[in-house]
Scaffold this motif. Structure first.
Motif, PDB file in Angstrom:
ATOM      1  N   TRP A  62       0.736  -1.251  -0.024  1.00 58.76           N
ATOM      2  CA  TRP A  62       0.057  -0.075  -0.056  1.00 58.76           C
ATOM      3  C   TRP A  62       0.957   1.188   0.069  1.00 58.76           C
ATOM      4  O   TRP A  62       1.767   1.271   0.726  1.00 58.76           O
ATOM      5  CB  TRP A  62      -0.912   0.034   1.377  1.00 58.76           C
ATOM      6  N   SER A  63       0.497   2.243  -0.888  1.00 61.06           N
ATOM      7  CA  SER A  63       1.125   3.427  -0.972  1.00 61.06           C
ATOM      8  C   SER A  63       0.326   4.569  -1.232  1.00 61.06           C
ATOM      9  O   SER A  63      -0.861   4.401  -1.693  1.00 61.06           O
ATOM     10  CB  SER A  63       2.087   3.695  -2.146  1.00 61.06           C
ATOM     11  N   ALA A  64       0.522   5.618  -0.402  1.00 69.25           N
ATOM     12  CA  ALA A  64      -0.304   7.087  -0.515  1.00 69.25           C
ATOM     13  C   ALA A  64       0.609   8.222   0.103  1.00 69.25           C
ATOM     14  O   ALA A  64       1.624   8.040   0.622  1.00 69.25           O
ATOM     15  CB  ALA A  64      -1.513   6.863   0.368  1.00 69.25           C
ATOM     16  N   ARG A  65       0.256   9.525  -0.417  1.00 68.53           N
ATOM     17  CA  ARG A  65       0.871  10.549  -0.094  1.00 68.53           C
ATOM     18  C   ARG A  65      -0.280  11.537   0.398  1.00 68.53           C
ATOM     19  O   ARG A  65      -1.375  11.733  -0.170  1.00 68.53           O
ATOM     20  CB  ARG A  65       1.642  11.230  -1.241  1.00 68.53           C
ATOM     21  N   PHE A  66      -0.031  12.279   1.657  1.00 73.01           N
ATOM     22  CA  PHE A  66      -0.827  12.881   2.144  1.00 73.01           C
ATOM     23  C   PHE A  66      -0.088  14.532   2.438  1.00 73.01           C
ATOM     24  O   PHE A  66       0.929  14.463   2.971  1.00 73.01           O
ATOM     25  CB  PHE A  66      -1.282  12.507   3.581  1.00 73.01           C
ATOM     26  N   GLU A  67      -0.725  15.349   1.972  1.00 71.21           N
ATOM     27  CA  GLU A  67       0.009  16.785   1.914  1.00 71.21           C
ATOM     28  C   GLU A  67      -0.471  17.519   3.147  1.00 71.21           C
ATOM     29  O   GLU A  67      -1.858  17.469   3.567  1.00 71.21           O
ATOM     30  CB  GLU A  67      -0.375  17.479   0.576  1.00 71.21           C
ATOM     31  N   PRO A  68       0.166  18.650   3.685  1.00 71.03           N
ATOM     32  CA  PRO A  68      -0.261  19.293   4.732  1.00 71.03           C
ATOM     33  C   PRO A  68      -1.607  20.104   4.407  1.00 71.03           C
ATOM     34  O   PRO A  68      -1.822  20.411   3.262  1.00 71.03           O
ATOM     35  CB  PRO A  68       0.721  20.415   4.914  1.00 71.03           C
ATOM     36  N   GLY A  69      -2.551  20.009   5.362  1.00 72.00           N
ATOM     37  CA  GLY A  69      -3.626  20.670   4.812  1.00 72.00           C
ATOM     38  C   GLY A  69      -5.073  19.848   4.340  1.00 72.00           C
ATOM     39  O   GLY A  69      -6.023  20.140   4.171  1.00 72.00           O
ATOM     40  N   GLU A  70      -4.387  18.510   3.745  1.00 73.51           N
ATOM     41  CA  GLU A  70      -5.682  17.929   3.035  1.00 73.51           C
ATOM     42  C   GLU A  70      -6.301  17.054   3.848  1.00 73.51           C
ATOM     43  O   GLU A  70      -5.899  16.465   5.061  1.00 73.51           O
ATOM     44  CB  GLU A  70      -4.553  16.897   2.106  1.00 73.51           C
ATOM     45  N   THR A  71      -7.599  16.975   3.617  1.00 77.54           N
ATOM     46  CA  THR A  71      -8.498  16.207   4.243  1.00 77.54           C
ATOM     47  C   THR A  71      -8.639  14.881   3.544  1.00 77.54           C
ATOM     48  O   THR A  71      -8.992  14.594   2.336  1.00 77.54           O
ATOM     49  CB  THR A  71     -10.021  16.794   4.335  1.00 77.54           C
ATOM     50  N   VAL A  72      -8.603  13.509   4.506  1.00 76.79           N
ATOM     51  CA  VAL A  72      -8.494  12.385   3.436  1.00 76.79           C
ATOM     52  C   VAL A  72      -9.331  11.547   4.297  1.00 76.79           C
ATOM     53  O   VAL A  72      -9.501  11.507   5.509  1.00 76.79           O
ATOM     54  CB  VAL A  72      -7.033  11.520   3.601  1.00 76.79           C
ATOM     55  N   ALA A  73     -10.189  10.658   3.779  1.00 77.91           N
ATOM     56  CA  ALA A  73     -11.122   9.571   4.262  1.00 77.91           C
ATOM     57  C   ALA A  73     -10.685   8.221   3.852  1.00 77.91           C
ATOM     58  O   ALA A  73     -10.385   8.040   2.507  1.00 77.91           O
ATOM     59  CB  ALA A  73     -12.580   9.631   3.934  1.00 77.91           C
ATOM     60  N   LEU A  74     -10.648   7.445   4.959  1.00 79.65           N
ATOM     61  CA  LEU A  74     -10.339   5.860   4.397  1.00 79.65           C
ATOM     62  C   LEU A  74     -11.712   5.111   4.634  1.00 79.65           C
ATOM     63  O   LEU A  74     -12.048   5.191   5.792  1.00 79.65           O
ATOM     64  CB  LEU A  74      -9.289   5.234   5.252  1.00 79.65           C
ATOM     65  N   THR A  75     -12.049   4.537   3.459  1.00 80.26           N
ATOM     66  CA  THR A  75     -13.257   4.053   3.830  1.00 80.26           C
ATOM     67  C   THR A  75     -13.123   2.515   3.088  1.00 80.26           C
ATOM     68  O   THR A  75     -12.306   2.133   2.540  1.00 80.26           O
ATOM     69  CB  THR A  75     -14.438   4.596   2.717  1.00 80.26           C
ATOM     70  N   GLY A  76     -14.009   1.515   3.480  1.00 81.73           N
ATOM     71  CA  GLY A  76     -14.266   0.391   3.403  1.00 81.73           C
ATOM     72  C   GLY A  76     -14.967  -0.612   4.230  1.00 81.73           C
ATOM     73  O   GLY A  76     -15.201  -0.126   5.276  1.00 81.73           O
ATOM     74  N   VAL A  77     -15.060  -1.859   4.079  1.00 77.65           N
ATOM     75  CA  VAL A  77     -15.765  -2.856   4.746  1.00 77.65           C
ATOM     76  C   VAL A  77     -14.804  -3.124   5.989  1.00 77.65           C
ATOM     77  O   VAL A  77     -13.776  -2.827   5.991  1.00 77.65           O
ATOM     78  CB  VAL A  77     -16.289  -4.165   3.985  1.00 77.65           C
ATOM     79  N   GLY A  95      -8.394  -3.277   6.846  1.00 78.48           N
ATOM     80  CA  GLY A  95      -6.804  -2.622   6.975  1.00 78.48           C
ATOM     81  C   GLY A  95      -6.681  -1.211   7.289  1.00 78.48           C
ATOM     82  O   GLY A  95      -5.808  -0.571   7.303  1.00 78.48           O
ATOM     83  N   LYS A  96      -8.250  -0.499   7.268  1.00 80.29           N
ATOM     84  CA  LYS A  96      -8.170   0.869   7.583  1.00 80.29           C
ATOM     85  C   LYS A  96      -7.411   1.445   8.697  1.00 80.29           C
ATOM     86  O   LYS A  96      -6.680   2.225   9.002  1.00 80.29           O
ATOM     87  CB  LYS A  96      -9.394   1.418   7.420  1.00 80.29           C
ATOM     88  N   SER A  97      -7.777   0.612  10.099  1.00 86.02           N
ATOM     89  CA  SER A  97      -7.108   1.043  11.425  1.00 86.02           C
ATOM     90  C   SER A  97      -5.611   0.847  11.378  1.00 86.02           C
ATOM     91  O   SER A  97      -5.076   1.408  11.895  1.00 86.02           O
ATOM     92  CB  SER A  97      -7.938   0.260  12.509  1.00 86.02           C
ATOM     93  N   THR A  98      -5.449  -0.504  10.661  1.00 91.44           N
ATOM     94  CA  THR A  98      -3.901  -0.868  10.577  1.00 91.44           C
ATOM     95  C   THR A  98      -3.040   0.312   9.803  1.00 91.44           C
ATOM     96  O   THR A  98      -2.099   0.544  10.372  1.00 91.44           O
ATOM     97  CB  THR A  98      -3.922  -2.207   9.912  1.00 91.44           C
ATOM     98  N   ALA A  99      -3.637   0.782   8.908  1.00 88.86           N
ATOM     99  CA  ALA A  99      -2.875   1.941   8.013  1.00 88.86           C
ATOM    100  C   ALA A  99      -2.722   2.995   9.002  1.00 88.86           C
ATOM    101  O   ALA A  99      -1.698   3.392   8.936  1.00 88.86           O
ATOM    102  CB  ALA A  99      -3.722   1.913   6.733  1.00 88.86           C
ATOM    103  N   LEU A 100      -3.932   3.447   9.606  1.00 88.33           N
ATOM    104  CA  LEU A 100      -3.814   4.483  10.517  1.00 88.33           C
ATOM    105  C   LEU A 100      -2.855   4.488  11.579  1.00 88.33           C
ATOM    106  O   LEU A 100      -1.819   5.272  11.721  1.00 88.33           O
ATOM    107  CB  LEU A 100      -5.241   5.173  10.935  1.00 88.33           C
ATOM    108  N   TYR A 101      -2.755   2.996  12.156  1.00 83.97           N
ATOM    109  CA  TYR A 101      -1.809   2.774  13.217  1.00 83.97           C
ATOM    110  C   TYR A 101      -0.202   2.707  12.859  1.00 83.97           C
ATOM    111  O   TYR A 101       0.693   3.424  13.369  1.00 83.97           O
ATOM    112  CB  TYR A 101      -2.040   1.447  13.779  1.00 83.97           C
ATOM    113  N   MET A 102      -0.103   2.492  11.562  1.00 86.28           N
ATOM    114  CA  MET A 102       1.300   2.710  11.009  1.00 86.28           C
ATOM    115  C   MET A 102       1.695   4.060  10.642  1.00 86.28           C
ATOM    116  O   MET A 102       2.793   4.408  10.863  1.00 86.28           O
ATOM    117  CB  MET A 102       1.525   1.532   9.557  1.00 86.28           C
ATOM    118  N   LEU A 103       0.556   4.809   9.929  1.00 88.06           N
ATOM    119  CA  LEU A 103       1.019   6.087   9.679  1.00 88.06           C
ATOM    120  C   LEU A 103       1.311   6.763  11.053  1.00 88.06           C
ATOM    121  O   LEU A 103       2.165   7.989  11.047  1.00 88.06           O
ATOM    122  CB  LEU A 103      -0.203   6.786   9.159  1.00 88.06           C
ATOM    123  N   GLY A 104       0.558   6.681  12.196  1.00 89.26           N
ATOM    124  CA  GLY A 104       0.873   7.136  13.641  1.00 89.26           C
ATOM    125  C   GLY A 104       2.287   6.606  14.056  1.00 89.26           C
ATOM    126  O   GLY A 104       2.322   6.984  15.084  1.00 89.26           O
TER     127      GLY A 104
END
Length: 87
Positions: A35-50, A54-63
């Motif tokens: 999985w790859s993604a880029r987030f710019e300062p000030g950008e609002t992003v939503a992770l959606t899915g069933v 892996g949504k929470s896992t992705a956020l835990y890794m980003l944090g």
């Protein structure tokens, strides 16, 4: 501030990038794979899915609360993958 001055973003603002992240709780079934993604300062992003995809896992890794099995997490182009989530 006069109308000719521009506002500089705070020094703490950083671009966040995930590059090729793979993570498994159980090595036989990756939750995220490449999985790859880029987030710019000030950008609002939503992770959606069933549920369970892996949504929470992705956020835990980003944090920096989970370490990926493969890939990197970068802040302003610098590898932060091995850093702690503690300030």
């Amino acid at each position: 501030m006069t109308s000719t001055q521009t506002r500089q973003p705070p020094r703490s603002v950083a671009a966040l990038e995930a590059k090729g992240l793979t993570f498994s709780y159980d090595k036989s079934a990756p939750v995220l794979s490449g999985w790859s993604a880029r987030f710019e300062p000030g950008e609002t992003v939503a992770l959606t899915g069933v549920s369970g995809r892996g949504k929470s896992t992705a956020l835990y890794m980003l944090g920096l609360m989970l370490k990926p099995d493969e890939g990197t997490i970068e802040l302003n182009g610098l590898d932060a993958t091995g850093e702690s989530d503690r300030a």
